[in-house]
Design a protein around this motif. Sequence first.
Motif, PDB file in Angstrom:
ATOM      1  N   VAL A   1      -1.008  -6.095  -5.954  1.00 42.54           N
ATOM      2  CA  VAL A   1      -0.994  -4.894  -6.791  1.00 42.54           C
ATOM      3  C   VAL A   1       0.364  -4.821  -7.470  1.00 42.54           C
ATOM      4  N   ASP A   2       0.375  -4.877  -8.794  1.00 46.77           N
ATOM      5  CA  ASP A   2       1.622  -4.904  -9.554  1.00 46.77           C
ATOM      6  C   ASP A   2       1.578  -3.870 -10.666  1.00 46.77           C
ATOM      7  N   ASN A   3       2.618  -3.036 -10.733  1.00 47.28           N
ATOM      8  CA  ASN A   3       2.740  -2.070 -11.813  1.00 47.28           C
ATOM      9  C   ASN A   3       1.460  -1.234 -11.963  1.00 47.28           C
ATOM     10  N   SER A   4       0.931  -0.776 -10.849  1.00 51.09           N
ATOM     11  CA  SER A   4      -0.341  -0.064 -10.845  1.00 51.09           C
ATOM     12  C   SER A   4      -0.247   1.182  -9.970  1.00 51.09           C
ATOM     13  N   SER A   5      -1.262   2.036 -10.071  1.00 55.13           N
ATOM     14  CA  SER A   5      -1.350   3.243  -9.249  1.00 55.13           C
ATOM     15  C   SER A   5      -2.730   3.308  -8.628  1.00 55.13           C
ATOM     16  N   ILE A   6      -2.776   3.534  -7.316  1.00 56.09           N
ATOM     17  CA  ILE A   6      -4.053   3.687  -6.630  1.00 56.09           C
ATOM     18  C   ILE A   6      -4.118   5.081  -6.014  1.00 56.09           C
ATOM     19  N   TYR A   7      -5.178   5.804  -6.344  1.00 53.01           N
ATOM     20  CA  TYR A   7      -5.476   7.109  -5.752  1.00 53.01           C
ATOM     21  C   TYR A   7      -6.711   6.915  -4.885  1.00 53.01           C
ATOM     22  N   CYS A   8      -6.575   7.188  -3.581  1.00 53.35           N
ATOM     23  CA  CYS A   8      -7.602   6.735  -2.643  1.00 53.35           C
ATOM     24  C   CYS A   8      -8.113   7.858  -1.748  1.00 53.35           C
ATOM     25  N   GLY A   9      -9.099   7.472  -0.900  1.00 55.10           N
ATOM     26  CA  GLY A   9      -9.552   8.328   0.163  1.00 55.10           C
ATOM     27  C   GLY A   9      -8.630   8.184   1.355  1.00 55.10           C
ATOM     28  N   THR A  10      -8.995   7.326   2.311  1.00 47.49           N
ATOM     29  CA  THR A  10      -8.153   7.128   3.494  1.00 47.49           C
ATOM     30  C   THR A  10      -7.121   6.024   3.281  1.00 47.49           C
ATOM     31  N   PHE A  11      -7.549   4.866   2.787  1.00 45.50           N
ATOM     32  CA  PHE A  11      -6.641   3.730   2.614  1.00 45.50           C
ATOM     33  C   PHE A  11      -6.658   3.260   1.157  1.00 45.50           C
ATOM     34  N   ALA A  12      -5.477   2.996   0.613  1.00 46.67           N
ATOM     35  CA  ALA A  12      -5.408   2.270  -0.661  1.00 46.67           C
ATOM     36  C   ALA A  12      -5.527   0.778  -0.383  1.00 46.67           C
ATOM     37  N   VAL A  13      -4.771   0.322   0.636  1.00 42.96           N
ATOM     38  CA  VAL A  13      -4.873  -1.040   1.140  1.00 42.96           C
ATOM     39  C   VAL A  13      -4.958  -0.931   2.654  1.00 42.96           C
ATOM     40  N   GLY A  14      -6.017  -1.453   3.251  1.00 43.54           N
ATOM     41  CA  GLY A  14      -6.181  -1.326   4.689  1.00 43.54           C
ATOM     42  C   GLY A  14      -6.811  -2.560   5.302  1.00 43.54           C
TER      43      GLY A  14
ATOM     44  N   ILE B   1      -0.726  -9.558   1.628  1.00 43.42           N
ATOM     45  CA  ILE B   1      -0.699  -8.330   0.834  1.00 43.42           C
ATOM     46  C   ILE B   1       0.613  -8.285   0.063  1.00 43.42           C
ATOM     47  N   GLU B   2       0.532  -8.190  -1.265  1.00 40.13           N
ATOM     48  CA  GLU B   2       1.718  -8.170  -2.120  1.00 40.13           C
ATOM     49  C   GLU B   2       1.662  -6.928  -3.001  1.00 40.13           C
ATOM     50  N   LEU B   3       2.597  -6.001  -2.789  1.00 39.87           N
ATOM     51  CA  LEU B   3       2.614  -4.722  -3.500  1.00 39.87           C
ATOM     52  C   LEU B   3       3.947  -4.573  -4.218  1.00 39.87           C
ATOM     53  N   THR B   4       3.896  -4.434  -5.545  1.00 34.69           N
ATOM     54  CA  THR B   4       5.114  -4.446  -6.343  1.00 34.69           C
ATOM     55  C   THR B   4       5.095  -3.352  -7.402  1.00 34.69           C
ATOM     56  N   ASN B   5       6.159  -2.548  -7.443  1.00 36.93           N
ATOM     57  CA  ASN B   5       6.342  -1.535  -8.501  1.00 36.93           C
ATOM     58  C   ASN B   5       5.081  -0.691  -8.717  1.00 36.93           C
ATOM     59  N   SER B   6       4.502  -0.240  -7.624  1.00 39.69           N
ATOM     60  CA  SER B   6       3.229   0.482  -7.699  1.00 39.69           C
ATOM     61  C   SER B   6       3.274   1.722  -6.820  1.00 39.69           C
ATOM     62  N   SER B   7       2.290   2.609  -7.001  1.00 40.48           N
ATOM     63  CA  SER B   7       2.200   3.813  -6.187  1.00 40.48           C
ATOM     64  C   SER B   7       0.840   3.879  -5.518  1.00 40.48           C
ATOM     65  N   PHE B   8       0.838   4.469  -4.315  1.00 40.00           N
ATOM     66  CA  PHE B   8      -0.370   4.557  -3.494  1.00 40.00           C
ATOM     67  C   PHE B   8      -0.463   5.982  -2.966  1.00 40.00           C
ATOM     68  N   THR B   9      -1.494   6.709  -3.374  1.00 40.60           N
ATOM     69  CA  THR B   9      -1.557   8.146  -3.125  1.00 40.60           C
ATOM     70  C   THR B   9      -2.898   8.546  -2.531  1.00 40.60           C
ATOM     71  N   THR B  10      -2.842   9.348  -1.468  1.00 37.72           N
ATOM     72  CA  THR B  10      -4.059   9.933  -0.918  1.00 37.72           C
ATOM     73  C   THR B  10      -4.508  11.069  -1.819  1.00 37.72           C
ATOM     74  N   ALA B  11      -5.681  10.911  -2.407  1.00 43.44           N
ATOM     75  CA  ALA B  11      -6.211  11.960  -3.274  1.00 43.44           C
ATOM     76  C   ALA B  11      -7.386  12.698  -2.643  1.00 43.44           C
TER      77      ALA B  11
ATOM     78  N   ASP C   1      -9.602  16.312   3.120  1.00 36.09           N
ATOM     79  CA  ASP C   1      -9.030  16.749   4.393  1.00 36.09           C
ATOM     80  C   ASP C   1      -7.656  16.154   4.685  1.00 36.09           C
ATOM     81  N   GLY C   2      -7.194  15.208   3.865  1.00 40.60           N
ATOM     82  CA  GLY C   2      -5.849  14.663   4.043  1.00 40.60           C
ATOM     83  C   GLY C   2      -5.705  13.647   5.152  1.00 40.60           C
TER      84      GLY C   2
END
Length: 229
Positions: free
Chosen positions: A138-151, A164-174, A181-182
């Motif tokens: 995941v590079d220069n990207s944004s993931i809005y997820c349930g429980t896991f963005a990457v699991g 797993i390679e994560l670079t310059n990205s955001s991962f958010t529980t939505a 329920d968070g």
Amino acid sequence: MSKRTRGLRILALCASLVVALVGFAMPAHAATSLPEAKDGVITLTEDTTITSFPSFEGALKIDLAQHTLTYDSGNTVFITNDKSLTFENGTLKAVKMANGTTSVFNIKSKGAVDLSGVTFITNGSALFPQGDAARVSVDNSSIYCGTFAVGTNAATAENYGVVIELTNSSFTTAYGYQNGDGDSAPVFVNIPCKMTMNGCTVNGARQGVVVRGGSAIINNCKINLTDTI
């Protein structure tokens, strides 16, 4: 015919032409199928909604071309048999998953999914690498997820060995597990694997980043928690 009558008819004709032109310029529905691949690349020309991804061998790239691709299904997409699927330059949506732990993409041994310049929105879990040399990038990207963005899943040894390679990205529980329920851990690793995170931001609720196995190198990252539960 009076000048007034002729004027009214001309106005009515102009109005009809405007309606026709507007209807031509603004199609009522987005596309419901992907364009044909050219040299292994599918390039969107408009917002598109699909219920399944095309079968392919080897590598396939989907250039979103600043459009939105909506996966209108709750079924997990399996990337198997050394296949590689890449998304770039646009928005990807999959918001019909059963709950926050249902994965959109399940990457099997030696398969790969790459995101570059993508906003990925799902009420499920975005990326689930499973098996030896299964890779997620995941590079220069944004993931809005349930429980896991990457699991990952530690149920059996056959699930181990992912990359797993994560670079310059955001991962958010939505969404959390369900109903916002968070209950979440946007980056969750619990198997022997190799993970690198560089320049990333993680916005979690219950947990942010969990590492229970393998090696993880995390540099210049921010991890935020809302502590809703």
